[in-house]
Design a protein around this motif. Structure first.
Motif, PDB file in Angstrom:
ATOM      1  N   ARG A 151      45.550  46.616  47.224  1.00 23.14           N
ATOM      2  CA  ARG A 151      45.746  45.214  47.615  1.00 23.14           C
ATOM      3  C   ARG A 151      46.647  45.070  48.833  1.00 23.14           C
ATOM      4  O   ARG A 151      46.707  43.999  49.439  1.00 23.14           O
ATOM      5  CB  ARG A 151      46.325  44.413  46.448  1.00 23.14           C
ATOM      6  CG  ARG A 151      45.360  44.255  45.282  1.00 23.14           C
ATOM      7  CD  ARG A 151      45.926  43.362  44.211  1.00 23.14           C
ATOM      8  NE  ARG A 151      46.224  42.036  44.730  1.00 23.14           N
ATOM      9  CZ  ARG A 151      46.795  41.078  44.009  1.00 23.14           C
ATOM     10  NH1 ARG A 151      47.121  41.301  42.746  1.00 23.14           N
ATOM     11  NH2 ARG A 151      47.036  39.895  44.538  1.00 23.14           N
ATOM     12  N   ASP A 152      47.377  46.108  49.196  1.00 25.92           N
ATOM     13  CA  ASP A 152      48.275  46.030  50.353  1.00 25.92           C
ATOM     14  C   ASP A 152      47.570  46.360  51.665  1.00 25.92           C
ATOM     15  O   ASP A 152      48.165  46.225  52.731  1.00 25.92           O
ATOM     16  CB  ASP A 152      49.465  46.978  50.175  1.00 25.92           C
ATOM     17  CG  ASP A 152      50.406  46.521  49.066  1.00 25.92           C
ATOM     18  OD1 ASP A 152      50.507  45.297  48.869  1.00 25.92           O
ATOM     19  OD2 ASP A 152      51.009  47.378  48.412  1.00 25.92           O
ATOM     20  N   ALA A 186      36.182  40.877  48.601  1.00 26.27           N
ATOM     21  CA  ALA A 186      36.777  40.010  47.588  1.00 26.27           C
ATOM     22  C   ALA A 186      35.999  38.720  47.392  1.00 26.27           C
ATOM     23  O   ALA A 186      36.335  37.930  46.512  1.00 26.27           O
ATOM     24  CB  ALA A 186      38.229  39.686  47.962  1.00 26.27           C
ATOM     25  N   PHE A 243      39.493  38.577  42.417  1.00 24.66           N
ATOM     26  CA  PHE A 243      38.832  39.843  42.701  1.00 24.66           C
ATOM     27  C   PHE A 243      37.658  40.018  41.729  1.00 24.66           C
ATOM     28  O   PHE A 243      37.826  40.585  40.645  1.00 24.66           O
ATOM     29  CB  PHE A 243      39.822  41.006  42.563  1.00 24.66           C
ATOM     30  CG  PHE A 243      40.957  40.945  43.540  1.00 24.66           C
ATOM     31  CD1 PHE A 243      40.892  41.658  44.728  1.00 24.66           C
ATOM     32  CD2 PHE A 243      42.081  40.182  43.280  1.00 24.66           C
ATOM     33  CE1 PHE A 243      41.939  41.606  45.636  1.00 24.66           C
ATOM     34  CE2 PHE A 243      43.123  40.126  44.189  1.00 24.66           C
ATOM     35  CZ  PHE A 243      43.046  40.834  45.373  1.00 24.66           C
ATOM     36  N   PHE A 250      39.303  44.767  51.263  1.00 20.72           N
ATOM     37  CA  PHE A 250      40.388  45.647  50.854  1.00 20.72           C
ATOM     38  C   PHE A 250      39.917  47.098  50.919  1.00 20.72           C
ATOM     39  O   PHE A 250      38.778  47.411  50.570  1.00 20.72           O
ATOM     40  CB  PHE A 250      40.854  45.330  49.430  1.00 20.72           C
ATOM     41  CG  PHE A 250      41.492  43.987  49.280  1.00 20.72           C
ATOM     42  CD1 PHE A 250      42.861  43.839  49.330  1.00 20.72           C
ATOM     43  CD2 PHE A 250      40.711  42.851  49.113  1.00 20.72           C
ATOM     44  CE1 PHE A 250      43.458  42.593  49.208  1.00 20.72           C
ATOM     45  CE2 PHE A 250      41.289  41.599  48.983  1.00 20.72           C
ATOM     46  CZ  PHE A 250      42.663  41.470  49.033  1.00 20.72           C
ATOM     47  N   ASP A 281      44.332  38.360  39.656  1.00 19.69           N
ATOM     48  CA  ASP A 281      43.144  39.198  39.555  1.00 19.69           C
ATOM     49  C   ASP A 281      41.845  38.413  39.554  1.00 19.69           C
ATOM     50  O   ASP A 281      40.797  38.962  39.902  1.00 19.69           O
ATOM     51  CB  ASP A 281      43.224  40.042  38.282  1.00 19.69           C
ATOM     52  CG  ASP A 281      44.260  41.143  38.376  1.00 19.69           C
ATOM     53  OD1 ASP A 281      44.866  41.276  39.454  1.00 19.69           O
ATOM     54  OD2 ASP A 281      44.450  41.852  37.386  1.00 19.69           O
ATOM     55  N   LYS A 317      44.594  45.077  53.685  1.00 21.75           N
ATOM     56  CA  LYS A 317      43.629  43.982  53.750  1.00 21.75           C
ATOM     57  C   LYS A 317      43.149  43.767  55.175  1.00 21.75           C
ATOM     58  O   LYS A 317      43.883  43.970  56.127  1.00 21.75           O
ATOM     59  CB  LYS A 317      44.257  42.670  53.259  1.00 21.75           C
ATOM     60  CG  LYS A 317      44.931  42.760  51.923  1.00 21.75           C
ATOM     61  CD  LYS A 317      45.564  41.432  51.576  1.00 21.75           C
ATOM     62  CE  LYS A 317      46.362  41.534  50.283  1.00 21.75           C
ATOM     63  NZ  LYS A 317      46.967  40.239  49.908  1.00 21.75           N
ATOM     64  N   ASP A 376      50.590  36.796  47.449  1.00 22.09           N
ATOM     65  CA  ASP A 376      49.572  35.860  47.919  1.00 22.09           C
ATOM     66  C   ASP A 376      49.653  34.571  47.110  1.00 22.09           C
ATOM     67  O   ASP A 376      49.966  34.605  45.921  1.00 22.09           O
ATOM     68  CB  ASP A 376      48.161  36.438  47.767  1.00 22.09           C
ATOM     69  CG  ASP A 376      47.993  37.740  48.514  1.00 22.09           C
ATOM     70  OD1 ASP A 376      47.074  38.488  48.164  1.00 22.09           O
ATOM     71  OD2 ASP A 376      48.782  38.011  49.439  1.00 22.09           O
TER      72      ASP A 376
END
Length: 271
Positions: free
Chosen positions: A205-206, A234, A182, A217, A179, A208, A145
């Motif tokens: 995190r994968d 988030a 988050f 998430f 991070d 979403k 990202d």
């Protein structure tokens, strides 16, 4: 259909395609769309891009089977550090379902390779709720990202690459969405976690889902991501996420909301 370079006088029509496409398919407010279109696709911005040898601009123009010839799609790419990056791709909603987006994508990536790109990556705004599915149809995978500034707003781009390519992504002024994006989280043995009444919850995190303010998430009770716990917002760090019977998510703390991706409204013509 013809894929060609745009003329300077076609900037207004390009903006119309971009605006209508974003209005139909992006989880952005009207003000955000206006700001993005004005920042990235104003007459001066397009003129500067046309003069930049590292930037690729192409439009799709309807063929003779359509009564009136007009621009129905637009793609922008860039060459940088051996990479060709597809940054924007839009198709007029009235002309979707005809393979325009697929033709634009394939022509743009081929042109970038002809100009010297060794590898190709694609950037998709997090708010582009349908574009992520489109990119994955070309066997590209989410590779990170980036947080970028567009029209004085900080937004997140998802970057997709071919999983078989072992090369560093091109340098960019964009910052990694690390991070700090988050809230209310910490690392436990290298994994991103948050807590709920003293219980440690693991954030994948994968996995979403788009939100109006920030993504959601999927969370799990275990570090192997086998027992789903719920969802994490988030935007505020809350785990108080509700889901209605249409699989739409909403955060009870900050109001961040999510619209389910529609496979019916989505087709191969749109990124």
């Amino acid at each position: 259909m013809e894929i060609r370079n745009p003329e300077s006088a076609e900037a207004e029509r390009i903006r119309e395609v971009v605006d209508s496409s974003m209005t139909t398919s992006f989880r952005l407010s009207p003000g955000q769309i206006d700001g993005l279109v004005g920042d990235q696709f104003a007459d001066e911005a397009i003129a500067d891009k046309r003069e930049d040898e590292q930037i690729l601009l192409q439009v799709a123009e309807t063929g003779a089977e359509i009564e009136e010839t007009t621009i129905t799609g637009f793609v922008e790419g860039r060459l940088e550090d051996g990479w060709g990056e597809v940054r924007w791709l839009f198709v007029d909603p009235e002309h979707r379902g005809k393979g325009i987006g697929t033709e634009l994508y394939e022509t743009a990536t081929e042109t970038l390779r002809d100009r010297g790109a060794d590898h190709v990556c694609v950037s998709v705004l997090e708010a582009n709720t349908e574009g992520h599915d489109f990119v994955e149809r070309f066997d590209l995978e989410h590779d990170g990202d980036r947080r970028v500034e567009i029209a004085d707003e900080s937004v997140v781009n998802y970057v997709y690459t071919n999983p078989d390519v072992d090369a560093n992504l091109p340098d960019s002024t964009a910052e990694d969405a690390a991070d700090e994006e988050f809230p209310e989280t910490e690392r436990v043995d290298g994994q991103l976690t948050t807590t709920d009444d003293g219980t440690t919850v693991f954030i994948n995190r994968d996995e979403k889902e788009s939100g109006t303010a920030a993504p959601f998430f999927t969370t799990y009770e275990d570090d192997g991501y086998t027992e789903q716990y719920g969802f994490y917002c988030a935007n505020c760090g809350s785990l108080g996420i509700s889901m209605d019977n249409m699989d739409r998510l909403e955060c009870s703390d900050c109001g961040n909301s999510h619209a389910e991706r529609s496979t019916e409204s989505y087709d191969d013509s749109y990124l």
